[in-house]
Design an enzyme around this catalytic site. Structure first.
Site, PDB file in Angstrom:
ATOM      1  CB  SER A 139     109.367 -72.976 -20.358  1.00 36.30           C
ATOM      2  OG  SER A 139     109.293 -74.358 -20.685  1.00 36.30           O
ATOM      3  CE1 TYR A 149     111.883 -71.788 -24.629  1.00 36.93           C
ATOM      4  CE2 TYR A 149     111.487 -73.967 -23.686  1.00 36.93           C
ATOM      5  CZ  TYR A 149     111.024 -72.718 -24.068  1.00 36.93           C
ATOM      6  OH  TYR A 149     109.696 -72.394 -23.875  1.00 36.93           O
TER       7      TYR A 149
END
Ligand SMILES: NC(=O)c1ccc[n+]([C@@H]2O[C@H](COP(=O)([O-])OP(=O)(O)OC[C@H]3O[C@@H](n4cnc5c(N)ncnc54)[C@H](OP(=O)(O)O)[C@@H]3O)[C@@H](O)[C@H]2O)c1
Length: 245
Positions: A139, A149
């Protein structure tokens, strides 16, 4: 397609979003595809629609991964580690000072993004064909920061380099495709507004979010048999937001 060019492909998290779009591309190209995920009914529906095989198991659970091995293919040419997501989006916010809650949240993102990838790859390593391709979905959060995350996706980047280095002698490549905001997936779980998305893509050179099909194209390219000299890399697919000033 001749048996020589037909490839065996395993895609984790292939029942929805980016994984399903990737499965569609490989299936359309005539390859043998198996999609995995935790929800049997979601997988079965996607597998039927795409004409691929499916297997339900939790990729973050070592025992479940071990048990799944019996039903996963051998001679794997392409492994797509796509399962993951930002678990914070499905959990209540952690109150300031709640260290136990914070630790739970960090563990959840680590398990969902790092363990899913590490466990499945390790389990399938002996089954990877020489010259296989490992493509992991990271990501832009690894570069821009996004709590646990982003940290989990950044951990994958270090893992990817080590994987590429150790498997390179077998002609195996390992790369990361790092999407930015990508719509038409279950990632945001209904937690964001159109205004939020517009704000996030304002720094994209093309001022828009990505589509699962666009991310899938990058994964598909890295999975090609003739993409063997590109390894240990992170390919950003986000309209340029990773360069934002
Ligand atoms: N959409 C974005 O904006 C975006 C941006 C950057 C990166 N990404 C990354 O792209 C990847 C794909 O996400 P997506 O956007 O396509 O969202 P998605 O539709 O939520 O896809 C994630 C898939 O992973 C599966 N999965 C999650 N945890 C799993 C586990 N423990 N074991 C097995 N399967 C698991 C889910 O199925 P089950 O729930 O049935 O297990 C689901 O099919 C993720 O790694 C995500 O972090 C997405």
């Amino acid at each position: 397609m001749s048996p020589a060019t037909k490839r065996t492909v395993v895609i984790t998290g292939g029942g929805t979003g980016i994984g399903a779009a990737t499965a569609e591309l490989f299936a359309e190209a005539g390859h043998d595809v198996t999609i995995t995920g935790r929800r049997e009914e979601v997988l079965a529906a996607a597998a039927k629609r795409l004409g691929v095989a499916h297997l339900a198991f939790d990729a973050a659970d070592p025992a479940a991964v071990q048990a799944a091995l019996d039903q996963l293919p051998t001679g794997i040419d392409v492994l797509v580690n796509n399962a993951g997501g930002n678990t914070d989006r499905r959990r209540p916010p952690v109150a300031a000072g709640d260290l136990a809650g914070l630790a739970d949240g960090w563990r959840a993102n680590f398990e969902a993004n790092v363990l899913t990838t590490v466990l499945v790859t390790e389990a399938l390593k002996p089954r990877l064909a020489d010259g296989a391709r490992i493509v992991t979905v990271g990501s832009v959060a690894a570069k821009q920061g996004s709590g646990s995350y982003g940290a989990a996706k950044a951990a994958l980047e270090a893992w990817n380099v080590e994987t590429a280095r150790t498997l390179g002698v077998r002609g195996i490549t390992a790369n990361i495709v790092a999407p930015g905001v990508t719509l038409d997936t279950e990632f945001f779980a209904g937690t964001v507004s159109e205004e939020w998305v517009a704000g996030r893509v304002a720094t994209a050179f093309n001022r828009r979010a990505g589509t699962p099909a666009e991310i899938a194209q990058a994964i598909f390219f890295l999975g090609r048999a003739d993409a063997g000299h590109l390894t240990g890399q992170v390919i950003h697919v986000n309209g340029g937001v990773h360069t934002a000033r």
